[in-house]
Design a protein around this motif. Structure first.
Motif, PDB file in Angstrom:
ATOM      1  N   LEU A  17      43.508  44.498  33.808  1.00  0.00           N
ATOM      2  CA  LEU A  17      42.931  45.567  34.617  1.00  0.00           C
ATOM      3  C   LEU A  17      43.379  45.462  36.070  1.00  0.00           C
ATOM      4  CD1 LEU A  17      41.077  48.005  34.817  1.00  0.00           C
ATOM      5  CD2 LEU A  17      39.182  46.425  35.193  1.00  0.00           C
ATOM      6  N   THR A  18      43.388  44.258  36.616  1.00  0.00           N
ATOM      7  CA  THR A  18      43.780  44.113  38.019  1.00  0.00           C
ATOM      8  C   THR A  18      45.242  44.497  38.246  1.00  0.00           C
ATOM      9  OG1 THR A  18      44.185  41.768  37.610  1.00  0.00           O
ATOM     10  CG2 THR A  18      42.057  42.360  38.540  1.00  0.00           C
ATOM     11  N   MET A  19      46.093  44.211  37.280  1.00  0.00           N
ATOM     12  CA  MET A  19      47.501  44.592  37.395  1.00  0.00           C
ATOM     13  C   MET A  19      47.630  46.119  37.354  1.00  0.00           C
ATOM     14  SD  MET A  19      50.738  43.386  35.066  1.00  0.00           S
ATOM     15  CE  MET A  19      50.236  44.170  33.569  1.00  0.00           C
ATOM     16  N   ILE A  23      48.944  48.939  40.320  1.00  0.00           N
ATOM     17  CA  ILE A  23      49.919  50.014  40.104  1.00  0.00           C
ATOM     18  C   ILE A  23      49.292  51.364  40.460  1.00  0.00           C
ATOM     19  CG2 ILE A  23      51.237  51.231  38.320  1.00  0.00           C
ATOM     20  CD1 ILE A  23      51.543  48.432  36.955  1.00  0.00           C
ATOM     21  N   VAL A  24      48.053  51.581  40.028  1.00  0.00           N
ATOM     22  CA  VAL A  24      47.368  52.847  40.311  1.00  0.00           C
ATOM     23  C   VAL A  24      47.144  53.001  41.813  1.00  0.00           C
ATOM     24  CG1 VAL A  24      45.211  54.123  39.968  1.00  0.00           C
ATOM     25  CG2 VAL A  24      46.335  53.034  38.035  1.00  0.00           C
ATOM     26  N   HIS A  25      46.873  51.896  42.517  1.00  0.00           N
ATOM     27  CA  HIS A  25      46.693  51.966  43.970  1.00  0.00           C
ATOM     28  C   HIS A  25      47.967  52.481  44.636  1.00  0.00           C
ATOM     29  CE1 HIS A  25      44.759  50.971  47.761  1.00  0.00           C
ATOM     30  NE2 HIS A  25      45.903  50.440  48.149  1.00  0.00           N
ATOM     31  N   ARG A  99      34.787  37.765  39.575  1.00  0.00           N
ATOM     32  CA  ARG A  99      34.587  38.653  40.720  1.00  0.00           C
ATOM     33  C   ARG A  99      35.765  39.612  40.876  1.00  0.00           C
ATOM     34  NH1 ARG A  99      30.110  40.057  42.957  1.00  0.00           N
ATOM     35  NH2 ARG A  99      29.514  37.907  42.719  1.00  0.00           N
ATOM     36  N   VAL A 100      36.966  39.133  40.647  1.00  0.00           N
ATOM     37  CA  VAL A 100      38.155  39.991  40.724  1.00  0.00           C
ATOM     38  C   VAL A 100      38.048  41.109  39.696  1.00  0.00           C
ATOM     39  CG1 VAL A 100      40.641  40.051  40.278  1.00  0.00           C
ATOM     40  CG2 VAL A 100      39.688  38.241  41.685  1.00  0.00           C
ATOM     41  N   GLU A 101      37.666  40.743  38.487  1.00  0.00           N
ATOM     42  CA  GLU A 101      37.510  41.734  37.415  1.00  0.00           C
ATOM     43  C   GLU A 101      36.379  42.714  37.743  1.00  0.00           C
ATOM     44  OE1 GLU A 101      39.064  43.033  33.729  1.00  0.00           O
ATOM     45  OE2 GLU A 101      39.755  41.409  35.006  1.00  0.00           O
ATOM     46  N   TRP A 102      35.278  42.214  38.286  1.00  0.00           N
ATOM     47  CA  TRP A 102      34.149  43.059  38.645  1.00  0.00           C
ATOM     48  C   TRP A 102      34.547  44.056  39.728  1.00  0.00           C
ATOM     49  CZ3 TRP A 102      31.311  44.249  42.949  1.00  0.00           C
ATOM     50  CH2 TRP A 102      30.110  44.927  42.734  1.00  0.00           C
ATOM     51  N   LEU A 103      35.277  43.588  40.736  1.00  0.00           N
ATOM     52  CA  LEU A 103      35.711  44.486  41.811  1.00  0.00           C
ATOM     53  C   LEU A 103      36.650  45.575  41.289  1.00  0.00           C
ATOM     54  CD1 LEU A 103      36.297  41.998  44.760  1.00  0.00           C
ATOM     55  CD2 LEU A 103      34.629  43.845  44.688  1.00  0.00           C
ATOM     56  N   ALA A 104      37.522  45.217  40.365  1.00  0.00           N
ATOM     57  CA  ALA A 104      38.433  46.212  39.791  1.00  0.00           C
ATOM     58  C   ALA A 104      37.647  47.267  39.021  1.00  0.00           C
ATOM     59  CB  ALA A 104      39.454  45.531  38.886  1.00  0.00           C
ATOM     60  N   ARG A 105      36.691  46.829  38.212  1.00  0.00           N
ATOM     61  CA  ARG A 105      35.872  47.775  37.452  1.00  0.00           C
ATOM     62  C   ARG A 105      35.011  48.636  38.391  1.00  0.00           C
ATOM     63  NH1 ARG A 105      36.186  46.623  32.074  1.00  0.00           N
ATOM     64  NH2 ARG A 105      36.779  44.503  31.538  1.00  0.00           N
TER      65      ARG A 105
END
Length: 124
Positions: A17-19, A23-25, A99-105
């Motif tokens: 998801l973070t990757m 890309i979406v950013h 936390r990284v995953e939570w922030l992405a979601r």
């Protein structure tokens, strides 16, 4: 001949998801750059008079125009929230994997909910 290791690429990495958010950013940044043409068209049409503005309103009010404007709104919110996520990281917080995953979601969820909220209020 010596076999060289493959460099990491999309066929090696499992999409995370973070990757995808990274890309979406980048893609939303490009969309916002192009979307400023819509804002410029709106301002120029307003300055040119009633006929030019009526034409802009007809295009923007069409189904295709609404889809583009909703997409522009989502891109704006998503890019802004992605920037806030990066500011959090720049401050040194949120680096553990949960936390990284939570922030992405949260970025994805809040950008969609924010778009729905903005367009719900705009259509009242």
């Amino acid at each position: 001949m010596v076999e060289r290791p493959l460099s990491p690429h999309l066929q090696i990495y499992r999409p995370m998801l973070t990757m995808m958010m990274s890309i979406v950013h980048r893609l939303t940044g490009v969309a916002l750059y192009l979307g400023t043409l819509l804002v410029a068209w709106w301002l120029v049409a307003a300055a040119m008079g009633a006929d030019a503005y009526a034409f802009y309103q007809a295009v923007a009010g069409s189904l295709f125009g609404r889809i583009v404007l909703i997409g522009f709104t989502w891109a704006l919110l998503h890019h802004m929230l992605g920037g806030i996520r990066h500011l959090i990281w720049d401050a040194g917080y949120g680096f553990n994997l949960p936390r990284v995953e939570w922030l992405a979601r949260a970025t994805l969820t809040c950008s969609v909910l924010g778009t729905v909220l903005v367009w719900s209020l705009a259509c009242l």
